[in-house]
Design a protein around this motif. Structure first.
Motif, PDB file in Angstrom:
ATOM      1  N   GLY A 171      41.972  41.007  37.113  1.00 24.74           N
ATOM      2  CA  GLY A 171      40.742  41.666  37.544  1.00 24.74           C
ATOM      3  C   GLY A 171      40.910  43.039  38.159  1.00 24.74           C
ATOM      4  O   GLY A 171      39.924  43.705  38.450  1.00 24.74           O
ATOM      5  N   GLU A 172      42.136  43.479  38.347  1.00 29.64           N
ATOM      6  CA  GLU A 172      42.377  44.813  38.915  1.00 29.64           C
ATOM      7  C   GLU A 172      42.819  45.765  37.808  1.00 29.64           C
ATOM      8  O   GLU A 172      43.599  45.383  36.928  1.00 29.64           O
ATOM      9  CB  GLU A 172      43.481  44.756  39.990  1.00 29.64           C
ATOM     10  N   ALA A 173      42.348  47.005  37.872  1.00 32.50           N
ATOM     11  CA  ALA A 173      42.774  48.019  36.912  1.00 32.50           C
ATOM     12  C   ALA A 173      44.135  48.545  37.347  1.00 32.50           C
ATOM     13  O   ALA A 173      44.260  49.083  38.454  1.00 32.50           O
ATOM     14  CB  ALA A 173      41.756  49.155  36.850  1.00 32.50           C
ATOM     15  N   VAL A 174      45.129  48.378  36.501  1.00 33.51           N
ATOM     16  CA  VAL A 174      46.480  48.824  36.859  1.00 33.51           C
ATOM     17  C   VAL A 174      47.111  49.582  35.685  1.00 33.51           C
ATOM     18  O   VAL A 174      46.845  49.261  34.527  1.00 33.51           O
ATOM     19  CB  VAL A 174      47.390  47.639  37.268  1.00 33.51           C
TER      20      VAL A 174
ATOM     21  N   GLY B  22      38.658  61.483  24.022  1.00 31.94           N
ATOM     22  CA  GLY B  22      38.746  60.029  24.023  1.00 31.94           C
ATOM     23  C   GLY B  22      40.060  59.471  24.517  1.00 31.94           C
ATOM     24  O   GLY B  22      40.200  58.257  24.629  1.00 31.94           O
ATOM     25  N   TYR B  23      41.014  60.342  24.833  1.00 28.56           N
ATOM     26  CA  TYR B  23      42.332  59.825  25.193  1.00 28.56           C
ATOM     27  C   TYR B  23      42.311  59.004  26.483  1.00 28.56           C
ATOM     28  O   TYR B  23      43.002  58.006  26.597  1.00 28.56           O
ATOM     29  CB  TYR B  23      43.337  60.975  25.318  1.00 28.56           C
ATOM     30  N   CYS B  24      41.473  59.401  27.415  1.00 27.06           N
ATOM     31  CA  CYS B  24      41.418  58.704  28.702  1.00 27.06           C
ATOM     32  C   CYS B  24      40.407  57.564  28.709  1.00 27.06           C
ATOM     33  O   CYS B  24      40.307  56.826  29.696  1.00 27.06           O
ATOM     34  CB  CYS B  24      41.036  59.689  29.807  1.00 27.06           C
ATOM     35  N   THR B  25      39.635  57.428  27.643  1.00 27.94           N
ATOM     36  CA  THR B  25      38.447  56.583  27.691  1.00 27.94           C
ATOM     37  C   THR B  25      38.762  55.108  27.935  1.00 27.94           C
ATOM     38  O   THR B  25      38.088  54.456  28.738  1.00 27.94           O
ATOM     39  CB  THR B  25      37.630  56.741  26.388  1.00 27.94           C
ATOM     40  N   ALA B  26      39.761  54.576  27.264  1.00 25.22           N
ATOM     41  CA  ALA B  26      40.069  53.154  27.460  1.00 25.22           C
ATOM     42  C   ALA B  26      40.403  52.873  28.925  1.00 25.22           C
ATOM     43  O   ALA B  26      39.935  51.886  29.501  1.00 25.22           O
ATOM     44  CB  ALA B  26      41.212  52.726  26.553  1.00 25.22           C
ATOM     45  N   GLY B  27      41.189  53.764  29.521  1.00 23.17           N
ATOM     46  CA  GLY B  27      41.536  53.580  30.931  1.00 23.17           C
ATOM     47  C   GLY B  27      40.317  53.657  31.826  1.00 23.17           C
ATOM     48  O   GLY B  27      40.180  52.888  32.782  1.00 23.17           O
ATOM     49  N   LEU B  28      39.422  54.582  31.509  1.00 26.35           N
ATOM     50  CA  LEU B  28      38.194  54.697  32.296  1.00 26.35           C
ATOM     51  C   LEU B  28      37.321  53.463  32.139  1.00 26.35           C
ATOM     52  O   LEU B  28      36.767  52.954  33.126  1.00 26.35           O
ATOM     53  CB  LEU B  28      37.412  55.946  31.873  1.00 26.35           C
ATOM     54  N   VAL B  29      37.171  52.978  30.938  1.00 21.17           N
ATOM     55  CA  VAL B  29      36.348  51.780  30.711  1.00 21.17           C
ATOM     56  C   VAL B  29      36.933  50.593  31.483  1.00 21.17           C
ATOM     57  O   VAL B  29      36.195  49.818  32.114  1.00 21.17           O
ATOM     58  CB  VAL B  29      36.246  51.479  29.196  1.00 21.17           C
ATOM     59  N   VAL B  30      38.240  50.471  31.461  1.00 21.73           N
ATOM     60  CA  VAL B  30      38.896  49.393  32.216  1.00 21.73           C
ATOM     61  C   VAL B  30      38.635  49.564  33.719  1.00 21.73           C
ATOM     62  O   VAL B  30      38.294  48.613  34.416  1.00 21.73           O
ATOM     63  CB  VAL B  30      40.408  49.372  31.907  1.00 21.73           C
ATOM     64  N   ALA B  31      38.795  50.793  34.208  1.00 29.95           N
ATOM     65  CA  ALA B  31      38.613  51.030  35.640  1.00 29.95           C
ATOM     66  C   ALA B  31      37.174  50.783  36.075  1.00 29.95           C
ATOM     67  O   ALA B  31      36.926  50.198  37.138  1.00 29.95           O
ATOM     68  CB  ALA B  31      39.033  52.466  35.982  1.00 29.95           C
ATOM     69  N   VAL B  32      36.219  51.212  35.268  1.00 27.28           N
ATOM     70  CA  VAL B  32      34.807  50.991  35.609  1.00 27.28           C
ATOM     71  C   VAL B  32      34.490  49.488  35.573  1.00 27.28           C
ATOM     72  O   VAL B  32      33.793  48.971  36.449  1.00 27.28           O
ATOM     73  CB  VAL B  32      33.874  51.767  34.653  1.00 27.28           C
ATOM     74  N   THR B  33      35.024  48.805  34.599  1.00 27.22           N
ATOM     75  CA  THR B  33      34.789  47.357  34.523  1.00 27.22           C
ATOM     76  C   THR B  33      35.319  46.662  35.774  1.00 27.22           C
ATOM     77  O   THR B  33      34.630  45.827  36.373  1.00 27.22           O
ATOM     78  CB  THR B  33      35.438  46.776  33.256  1.00 27.22           C
ATOM     79  N   ALA B  34      36.528  46.992  36.170  1.00 26.36           N
ATOM     80  CA  ALA B  34      37.106  46.379  37.370  1.00 26.36           C
ATOM     81  C   ALA B  34      36.234  46.656  38.587  1.00 26.36           C
ATOM     82  O   ALA B  34      35.969  45.763  39.402  1.00 26.36           O
ATOM     83  CB  ALA B  34      38.520  46.906  37.597  1.00 26.36           C
ATOM     84  N   LEU B  35      35.768  47.898  38.691  1.00 25.44           N
ATOM     85  CA  LEU B  35      34.928  48.263  39.836  1.00 25.44           C
ATOM     86  C   LEU B  35      33.633  47.472  39.843  1.00 25.44           C
ATOM     87  O   LEU B  35      33.265  46.881  40.867  1.00 25.44           O
ATOM     88  CB  LEU B  35      34.622  49.761  39.798  1.00 25.44           C
ATOM     89  N   LEU B  36      32.930  47.450  38.711  1.00 27.47           N
ATOM     90  CA  LEU B  36      31.612  46.806  38.690  1.00 27.47           C
ATOM     91  C   LEU B  36      31.718  45.287  38.754  1.00 27.47           C
ATOM     92  O   LEU B  36      30.762  44.622  39.176  1.00 27.47           O
ATOM     93  CB  LEU B  36      30.818  47.252  37.462  1.00 27.47           C
ATOM     94  N   GLN B  37      32.842  44.734  38.364  1.00 28.77           N
ATOM     95  CA  GLN B  37      33.013  43.285  38.527  1.00 28.77           C
ATOM     96  C   GLN B  37      33.062  42.909  40.002  1.00 28.77           C
ATOM     97  O   GLN B  37      32.555  41.877  40.401  1.00 28.77           O
ATOM     98  CB  GLN B  37      34.293  42.802  37.822  1.00 28.77           C
ATOM     99  N   ARG B  38      33.688  43.753  40.809  1.00 23.02           N
ATOM    100  CA  ARG B  38      33.793  43.406  42.238  1.00 23.02           C
ATOM    101  C   ARG B  38      32.693  44.051  43.070  1.00 23.02           C
ATOM    102  O   ARG B  38      32.409  43.585  44.172  1.00 23.02           O
ATOM    103  CB  ARG B  38      35.177  43.734  42.786  1.00 23.02           C
ATOM    104  N   ASN B  39      32.068  45.106  42.557  1.00 18.11           N
ATOM    105  CA  ASN B  39      31.042  45.812  43.316  1.00 18.11           C
ATOM    106  C   ASN B  39      29.969  46.331  42.353  1.00 18.11           C
ATOM    107  O   ASN B  39      29.950  47.524  42.014  1.00 18.11           O
ATOM    108  CB  ASN B  39      31.684  46.960  44.097  1.00 18.11           C
ATOM    109  N   PRO B  40      29.071  45.443  41.914  1.00 14.52           N
ATOM    110  CA  PRO B  40      28.106  45.815  40.869  1.00 14.52           C
ATOM    111  C   PRO B  40      27.149  46.929  41.284  1.00 14.52           C
ATOM    112  O   PRO B  40      26.568  47.575  40.419  1.00 14.52           O
ATOM    113  CB  PRO B  40      27.320  44.518  40.628  1.00 14.52           C
ATOM    114  N   ASP B  41      26.987  47.143  42.585  1.00 16.84           N
ATOM    115  CA  ASP B  41      26.060  48.177  43.055  1.00 16.84           C
ATOM    116  C   ASP B  41      26.801  49.338  43.703  1.00 16.84           C
ATOM    117  O   ASP B  41      26.272  49.991  44.610  1.00 16.84           O
ATOM    118  CB  ASP B  41      25.060  47.575  44.054  1.00 16.84           C
ATOM    119  N   ALA B  42      28.003  49.604  43.261  1.00  9.41           N
ATOM    120  CA  ALA B  42      28.813  50.660  43.876  1.00  9.41           C
ATOM    121  C   ALA B  42      28.044  51.983  43.926  1.00  9.41           C
ATOM    122  O   ALA B  42      27.430  52.386  42.930  1.00  9.41           O
ATOM    123  CB  ALA B  42      30.107  50.833  43.078  1.00  9.41           C
ATOM    124  N   ASP B  43      28.077  52.632  45.097  1.00 11.29           N
ATOM    125  CA  ASP B  43      27.395  53.924  45.193  1.00 11.29           C
ATOM    126  C   ASP B  43      28.273  55.013  44.560  1.00 11.29           C
ATOM    127  O   ASP B  43      29.424  54.779  44.189  1.00 11.29           O
ATOM    128  CB  ASP B  43      27.032  54.262  46.644  1.00 11.29           C
TER     129      ASP B  43
END
Ligand code: FES
Length: 150
Positions: free
Chosen positions: A53-56, A99-120
Protein backbone atom coordinates in the motif's frame (compact mmCIF):
# COMPACT_ATOMS: atom_id res chain seq x y z
CA UNK A 1 18.11 -19.09 -7.44
CA UNK A 2 14.33 -19.08 -7.31
CA UNK A 3 12.47 -16.35 -5.52
CA UNK A 4 8.74 -16.06 -5.09
CA UNK A 5 7.15 -12.63 -5.13
CA UNK A 6 3.53 -11.63 -4.87
CA UNK A 7 2.84 -9.26 -7.77
CA UNK A 8 -0.55 -7.90 -8.84
CA UNK A 9 -2.36 -10.49 -6.75
CA UNK A 10 -0.49 -13.56 -7.91
CA UNK A 11 2.47 -15.57 -6.62
CA UNK A 12 5.23 -15.32 -9.21
CA UNK A 13 8.42 -17.40 -9.25
CA UNK A 14 11.33 -15.40 -10.58
CA UNK A 15 14.81 -16.57 -11.49
CA UNK A 16 16.73 -13.29 -11.35
CA UNK A 17 19.51 -13.11 -8.80
CA UNK A 18 17.99 -12.15 -5.41
CA UNK A 19 20.07 -8.97 -5.24
CA UNK A 20 18.74 -7.74 -8.58
CA UNK A 21 16.83 -4.49 -8.08
CA UNK A 22 13.11 -5.13 -8.31
CA UNK A 23 12.58 -2.94 -11.37
CA UNK A 24 14.80 -5.21 -13.50
CA UNK A 25 12.81 -8.24 -12.39
CA UNK A 26 9.56 -6.49 -13.23
CA UNK A 27 10.64 -5.13 -16.60
CA UNK A 28 13.17 -7.63 -17.91
CA UNK A 29 11.96 -10.94 -16.49
CA UNK A 30 8.22 -10.41 -16.11
CA UNK A 31 7.58 -7.97 -18.95
CA UNK A 32 5.86 -5.44 -16.67
CA UNK A 33 7.15 -2.32 -18.39
CA UNK A 34 4.96 0.27 -16.65
CA UNK A 35 7.47 1.27 -13.97
CA UNK A 36 10.29 3.19 -15.66
CA UNK A 37 13.96 3.37 -14.86
CA UNK A 38 14.83 7.04 -14.57
CA UNK A 39 17.60 8.04 -12.19
CA UNK A 40 18.23 4.60 -10.71
CA UNK A 41 19.02 6.37 -7.45
CA UNK A 42 15.63 6.61 -5.69
CA UNK A 43 15.47 10.29 -6.63
CA UNK A 44 12.84 10.66 -9.36
CA UNK A 45 9.87 8.38 -8.64
CA UNK A 46 9.54 6.99 -12.17
CA UNK A 47 10.01 3.44 -10.90
CA UNK A 48 7.46 3.53 -8.08
CA UNK A 49 5.31 0.53 -7.28
CA UNK A 50 2.93 -0.10 -4.42
CA UNK A 51 4.39 -2.28 -1.68
CA UNK A 52 1.87 -3.14 0.98
CA UNK A 53 0.00 0.00 0.00
CA UNK A 54 2.96 2.38 0.08
CA UNK A 55 4.48 3.95 -3.03
CA UNK A 56 8.15 2.98 -3.07
CA UNK A 57 10.95 3.17 -5.62
CA UNK A 58 11.87 -0.18 -7.15
CA UNK A 59 15.17 0.83 -8.74
CA UNK A 60 17.61 0.13 -5.92
CA UNK A 61 16.19 -2.31 -3.37
CA UNK A 62 17.01 -5.95 -4.14
CA UNK A 63 14.11 -8.15 -5.21
CA UNK A 64 14.54 -10.49 -2.27
CA UNK A 65 13.71 -7.68 0.17
CA UNK A 66 10.17 -7.73 -1.25
CA UNK A 67 9.48 -11.34 -0.28
CA UNK A 68 6.19 -11.74 1.62
CA UNK A 69 5.00 -8.30 0.54
CA UNK A 70 2.16 -7.36 -1.78
CA UNK A 71 3.60 -5.63 -4.82
CA UNK A 72 1.26 -3.80 -7.18
CA UNK A 73 2.56 -2.28 -10.36
CA UNK A 74 0.72 0.24 -12.49
CA UNK A 75 -0.47 -2.70 -14.59
CA UNK A 76 -2.33 -4.06 -11.57
CA UNK A 77 -4.01 -0.83 -10.47
CA UNK A 78 -7.05 -1.26 -12.70
CA UNK A 79 -8.23 -4.01 -10.32
CA UNK A 80 -8.29 -1.55 -7.43
CA UNK A 81 -11.18 0.94 -7.26
CA UNK A 82 -8.91 3.83 -6.29
CA UNK A 83 -6.25 2.87 -8.80
CA UNK A 84 -8.81 2.57 -11.59
CA UNK A 85 -10.25 5.97 -10.71
CA UNK A 86 -6.79 7.57 -10.69
CA UNK A 87 -5.90 6.05 -14.06
CA UNK A 88 -9.16 7.28 -15.59
CA UNK A 89 -8.63 10.77 -14.18
CA UNK A 90 -5.09 10.93 -15.60
CA UNK A 91 -6.49 10.00 -18.99
CA UNK A 92 -9.38 12.45 -18.88
CA UNK A 93 -7.04 15.32 -17.88
CA UNK A 94 -4.25 14.26 -20.26
CA UNK A 95 -2.01 14.38 -17.20
CA UNK A 96 1.07 13.24 -19.08
CA UNK A 97 3.30 14.80 -21.66
CA UNK A 98 6.19 12.49 -22.50
CA UNK A 99 4.66 9.98 -20.07
CA UNK A 100 7.92 8.75 -18.59
CA UNK A 101 6.98 9.70 -15.03
CA UNK A 102 3.30 8.87 -15.34
CA UNK A 103 3.26 5.32 -13.97
CA UNK A 104 5.13 6.47 -10.87
CA UNK A 105 2.75 9.37 -10.41
CA UNK A 106 -0.32 7.17 -10.80
CA UNK A 107 1.10 4.78 -8.21
CA UNK A 108 1.91 7.64 -5.82
CA UNK A 109 -1.53 9.23 -6.19
CA UNK A 110 -3.22 5.88 -5.66
CA UNK A 111 -1.26 5.27 -2.46
CA UNK A 112 -2.15 8.74 -1.22
CA UNK A 113 -5.87 8.53 -1.96
CA UNK A 114 -6.14 5.04 -0.51
CA UNK A 115 -5.00 6.34 2.87
CA UNK A 116 -6.32 9.90 2.59
CA UNK A 117 -9.21 10.15 0.10
CA UNK A 118 -9.80 13.84 0.90
CA UNK A 119 -6.18 14.98 0.86
CA UNK A 120 -5.92 18.75 0.56
CA UNK A 121 -3.75 20.38 -2.09
CA UNK A 122 -0.74 20.86 0.17
CA UNK A 123 -0.88 17.21 1.22
CA UNK A 124 -1.10 16.16 -2.43
CA UNK A 125 1.86 18.32 -3.41
CA UNK A 126 3.91 17.04 -0.47
CA UNK A 127 3.05 13.44 -1.32
CA UNK A 128 4.05 13.91 -4.95
CA UNK A 129 7.27 15.81 -4.24
CA UNK A 130 9.37 12.66 -4.84
CA UNK A 131 7.87 12.30 -8.34
CA UNK A 132 9.75 14.45 -10.80
CA UNK A 133 8.22 15.50 -14.12
CA UNK A 134 10.48 17.39 -16.50
CA UNK A 135 7.66 18.22 -18.91
CA UNK A 136 5.80 20.22 -16.31
CA UNK A 137 2.50 18.35 -16.38
CA UNK A 138 1.98 19.10 -12.68
CA UNK A 139 -1.11 21.34 -13.10
CA UNK A 140 -2.90 18.61 -15.05
CA UNK A 141 -1.77 16.02 -12.52
CA UNK A 142 -3.26 18.11 -9.72
CA UNK A 143 -6.55 18.42 -11.63
CA UNK A 144 -6.56 14.66 -12.16
CA UNK A 145 -6.05 14.11 -8.44
CA UNK A 146 -9.03 16.36 -7.68
CA UNK A 147 -11.21 14.34 -10.07
CA UNK A 148 -9.97 11.03 -8.66
CA UNK A 149 -11.05 12.10 -5.16
CA UNK A 150 -14.70 12.31 -6.19
FE1 FES B 1 13.87 4.87 -9.19
FE2 FES B 1 14.35 7.30 -10.21
S1 FES B 1 14.41 5.38 -11.21
S2 FES B 1 13.59 6.81 -8.25
Amino acid sequence: MSLTLRINGAEVAVTSEPDTPLIYVLRDELGLKGAKLGCGLEQCGACMVLVDGEAVPSCVSPADTFGGKEITTVEGLADDPTGARVQAAFVSHTAAQCGYCTAGLVVAVTALLQRNPDADTKTVKDALAPNICRCGSHPRVLRAVEEAKA
